[in-house]
Structures are given as structure tokens and as C-alpha cells.
Design a protein around this motif. Structure first.
Motif, PDB file in Angstrom:
ATOM      1  N   ASN A 186      25.416  44.006  20.914  1.00 18.38           N
ATOM      2  CA  ASN A 186      26.806  44.367  21.169  1.00 18.38           C
ATOM      3  C   ASN A 186      27.717  43.530  20.247  1.00 18.38           C
ATOM      4  O   ASN A 186      27.316  42.446  19.812  1.00 18.38           O
ATOM      5  N   GLY A 211      38.532  48.107  21.734  1.00 16.25           N
ATOM      6  CA  GLY A 211      38.019  47.978  23.100  1.00 16.25           C
ATOM      7  C   GLY A 211      38.077  46.532  23.550  1.00 16.25           C
ATOM      8  O   GLY A 211      38.540  45.650  22.814  1.00 16.25           O
ATOM      9  N   HIS A 212      37.596  46.297  24.748  1.00 19.90           N
ATOM     10  CA  HIS A 212      37.556  44.926  25.257  1.00 19.90           C
ATOM     11  C   HIS A 212      36.261  44.698  26.020  1.00 19.90           C
ATOM     12  O   HIS A 212      35.833  45.547  26.802  1.00 19.90           O
ATOM     13  N   ASN A 213      35.674  43.540  25.787  1.00 22.28           N
ATOM     14  CA  ASN A 213      34.426  43.202  26.478  1.00 22.28           C
ATOM     15  C   ASN A 213      34.121  41.733  26.204  1.00 22.28           C
ATOM     16  O   ASN A 213      34.625  41.156  25.237  1.00 22.28           O
ATOM     17  N   GLU A 233      29.872  43.903  29.693  1.00 21.84           N
ATOM     18  CA  GLU A 233      30.622  45.170  29.725  1.00 21.84           C
ATOM     19  C   GLU A 233      31.807  45.031  30.695  1.00 21.84           C
ATOM     20  O   GLU A 233      31.999  45.828  31.620  1.00 21.84           O
ATOM     21  N   ALA A 235      34.824  45.578  30.360  1.00 17.22           N
ATOM     22  CA  ALA A 235      35.859  46.621  30.351  1.00 17.22           C
ATOM     23  C   ALA A 235      36.006  47.223  31.741  1.00 17.22           C
ATOM     24  O   ALA A 235      37.094  47.621  32.156  1.00 17.22           O
TER      25      ALA A 235
END
Ligand code: GLC
Length: 425
Positions: A186, A211-213, A233, A235
Motif C-alpha cells: 500500500n 485518498g487518506h489512509n 485502511e 479511510a
């Protein structure tokens, strides 16, 4: 109460609320690790931190959203050097092709990647390749992952349920390239790997971009009993978040209603949309933009207000006046609204980082570096500063225990580090 004040209340994240987010996030980590109920997927990555002994030349593919990058890196003595790179959008500017929609098949998408790889591989050359694939996957080893679902509004057909590295291997074979994918990670993991090559206290990797994670190095993973990086994950984290009616409108109109609720409050693919929804709603109620013709002509479509513009709204009030053909007073209001949306995102992210650190080190005895990559952290006006301020407020006299630091290109270089780590074993 005036409109701005009531919006400010709705979007405020107090110090107490940040600490509550931290505690809830920590609980979600701990439940998730035990396989209990949690909004965090807590995916094992089958990789720990680099030893520093990694060396060699590796290819990297970075597929994270609406762009793909392929690159060649050499690694030696903890130094990672980019030798070649090709990058491309997945959509053409003139709309003639688009590899992100359900009209594209997985084979077509991966053939497109292999075509880019062919541009940096000379005849007869042979490489191992690391792949940063920034979508939720379930891994069973470092080279085997199953795509659980697309995120970030991508919907290519025939990829969910498959191993992206197998799809990539098949595409490379079709192009007759002697390149073997050997690791899939990731982007959060890549960011942490790159940071850990240089900083001993790096134990969290996070993306604040499209995105955000967040991922972190679990000191002793329940599956292996060894240190392992866990891709949370995050998000999807949604426990007790301060949703407003605007968040609910955004959520309801998104590709995935009910999912990615934290990401919808902090990341680039959504922040502009959130501001657009607020402005449109206030204008339709007659409380803002008395003349809303510009708003209607430019920003009536979903996703028509990019987060980049929000950054500009916060920086430059004149730009708002020009954009909306509005009064200085209205521009000031739009600037304030934009700033409060950004501040809220930064403080929520801060809460999750504190929760992660408290899981690793409940008494905050050690130093922790949060390695951050992504355009929101790097470029959104005020975001970094609000994040730091949030950490300072919530941590009080322990504030110096957590530092956030920009680590650029973690997703590209991190894939090469992962490939190097595989060959080292
Ligand atoms: C999305 C993806 C996640 C990725 C993040 C940042 O939330 O699901 O895997 O790390 O975006 O790119």
C-alpha cells in the motif's frame, strides 16, 4: 447566532473531541487486531521495517488513483536514487480515453501499465518489481493480494477479487518483458518504508492526498508474532465522527454511500466537493451568494470544485471575488468556510495519529515520527499547520513525542525498497 458562527460550531473539533477520536481509534485498532468489530480493516502487509542492508536496482509501479508512475530505483547504503521514471494520467485531458471507469477491463488497465514499463526497460534487461497499489487489498504474503474494492471513484471491471500482481505479471508477459513483480504494498506502507530507511523513530506512514489512509509498524503481530506493518485502511473509520448535514449529502451522492467516512472528511478527492456542497446549499437557501450565477454555471456538477481551488480560496480572497463574482464580504465568508473544512480535516487526522501512537506506546515514552505523503498535507493552505496545532493541543506537555514529516515519493521509492527487502530474505 449568525450563519458563520453556527457553521463554525458544526465544523469545530475541540481538543476533547480530538482526544475522543484518538481513544476511539485506538480501540478500533485493538479490536481489529483481534479480529473483532472494527471499521479498520487492519490488513497485514507481510513486511516489517527495512534493515538498511537493502541494495540493487529495482522497478517500481505506483498506482494510486488517477495517475500511474513507473520508475527505476537504485538502492545502496540506505540511499534511494531514481534512475528513470515515466508517469501518466489514467484519463486523457480531452476525454478521448479513460482507464478509470467500468468500461475499462482489468486486462486493458494492466496492459497500459506494462506499456509504460516497457519504456524504461532496455532490450534483454531483467528486473524485479515492487508494486504500490493503493486500494484495499487482503494480502496473504508479500506478493499476493486480493483487491477487495476500488476506492477514489475508480470502477475498472474485472479487477476486484483478483491479485493485482498476477494481473501485472500476465500483462508483462504479453509485452514479452523479463520483469517479475515480487512485492505488493500500500502507499502508506511505501511511505513508512522510505522514512524508516532514514529515521529510526518512523513508525507510522500516512497519506493525506487524493485518498487518506494510515499504516503503522505493529511491534508483535498476532499472525506472525513478529514486527509487521499493518495497513489500517483507516479511510473507513467512522466511530463518533462529527458528521454534519453536508457530510451526509456528500456521502449519499458518492459512489460508496456509508463507506470511507473519514476519508470523505480529510482527503483531496472529497474536500473540494464538500465545500461545493456547502456553498450550493447556502446559496439555495438564500444565505450566501445573492448572485449565484457563477456558482451555478461553474460548480453545479458533482466534483466540479477541485480541492486545489479550495487551497486558493483560503490563500486569496480576491480569487474568490473573481471566481464567484461576489462581494468582498461574501468572499470573506467563503474563505472562512473553506478554512474551517480544512481545519476540521487536519484535526481529525491528528486524532487518529495520536490514537495509533497510543496503541504502540500507551505512555508516550518514545519519539514517534508520522511519515506523511500527499498533496493535501503538502499543498493545501493551512493543513500542515492545523495538524501540528491539533497535535500540540491534544498532547499538551507530551507534544514533542509525535512529529509529522513530509516524505515525498514514498509510494514510488517504497515499492523499490519492498522489492529489495524481498530479495534480501
Ligand atoms: C484509499 C485506499 C488506500 C490508500 C489511500 C491513500 O483510502 O483505500 O489503500 O492508502 O486511499 O492513497
Amino acid at each position: 447566532m449568525d450563519l458563520l458562527q453556527s457553521l463554525a460550531n458544526e465544523f469545530a473539533v475541540s481538543t476533547d473531541k480530538m482526544n475522543e477520536v484518538a481513544q476511539n481509534f485506538k480501540k478500533a485498532i485493538e479490536n481489529g487486531l483481534k479480529g473483532g468489530k472494527s471499521p479498520l480493516l487492519m490488513m497485514p502487509s507481510y513486511i516489517g521495517k527495512p534493515s538498511g542492508e537493502e541494495s540493487g536496482t529495482f522497478l517500481a509501479v505506483d498506482m494510486g488513483g488517477t495517475n500511474v508512475r513507473v520508475a527505476k530505483f537504485s538502492i545502496k547504503d540506505r540511499k534511494i536514487t531514481k534512475i528513470a521514471e515515466v508517469s501518466s494520467g489514467l484519463r486523457s485531458n480531452d476525454g478521448t480515453w479513460d482507464y478509470t471507469t467500468s468500461k475499462t477491463t482489468a486486462e486493458e488497465l494492466f496492459d497500459f501499465f506494462a506499456g509504460k514499463i516497457a519504456q524504461i526497460v532496455g532490450p534483454g534487461e531483467k528486473y524485479l518489481l515492487g508494486h504500490t497499489f493503493s486500494f484495499p487489498t487482503k494480502q496473504t504474503d508479500i506478493n499476493t493480494a486480493t483487491l477487495l474494492m476500488w476506492m477514489k471513484e475508480i470502477s475498472v471491471t474485472g479487477a476486484v477479487g483478483k491479485n493485482p500482481n498476477q494481473l501485472l505479471l500476465e500483462a508483462l508477459k504479453r509485452k514479452k518483458l523479463d520483469v517479475k513483480p515480487c512485492a505488493i504494498i500500500n502507499d502508506t506502507v511505501g511511505t513508512l518504508l522510505v522514512a524508516a530507511c532514514q529515521y529510526a523513530d518512523a513508525d507510522i506512514g500516512t497519506i493525506l492526498g487524493t485518498g487518506h489512509n494510515t499504516c503503522y509498524a505493529e511491534p508483535s503481530h498476532p499472525v506472525t508474532g513478529k514486527p509487521m506493518i499493518v495497513n489500517m485502511e483507516s479511510a473507513n473509520f467512522d466511530w463518533e465522527l462529527p458528521f454534519t448535514e453536508y457530510d451526509n449529502l456528500l456521502d449519499a451522492a458518492s459512489n460508496k454511500p456509508g463507506g470511507a467516512r473519514l476519508e470523505k472528511m480529510v482527503s483531496g478527492v472529497y474536500l473540494g466537493e464538500l465545500v461545493r456542497i456547502i456553498l450550493s446549499r447556502l446559496a439555495s437557501q438564500g444565505s450566501l451568494l445573492k448572485d449565484n450565477s457563477k456558482l451555478k454555471s461553474t460548480y453545479s456538477e458533482k466534483n466540479s470544485l477541485p480541492s486545489k481551488e479550495v487551497s486558493e480560496f483560503i490563500r486569496n480572497r480576491n480569487y474568490i471575488e473573481l471566481t464567484f463574482d461576489c462581494s468582498p464580504k461574501e468572499a470573506e465568508m467563503i474563505q472562512n468556510i473553506s478554512a474551517m473544512v480544512i481545519k476540521r480535516g487536519a484535526r481529525l487526522a491528528a486524532g487518529t495519529y495520536i490514537g495509533t501512537v497510543l496503541h504502540i506506546d500507551p505512555e508516550l515514552r518514545n519519539q514517534h515520527m508520522v511519515a506523511v505523503d500527499g498533496s493535501i498535507y503538502e499543498k493545501m493552505t493551512g493543513f500542515k499547520e492545523e495538524l501540528r496545532r491539533g497535535l500540540d493541543e491534544a498532547l499538551g506537555n507530551k507534544a514533542d513525542k509525535i512529529r509529522a514529516q513530509l516524505v515525498k515519493d514514498g509510494s514510488g521509492a517504497g515499492a523499490a525498497v519492498a522489492a529489495a527487502m524481498v530479495t534480501e530474505n
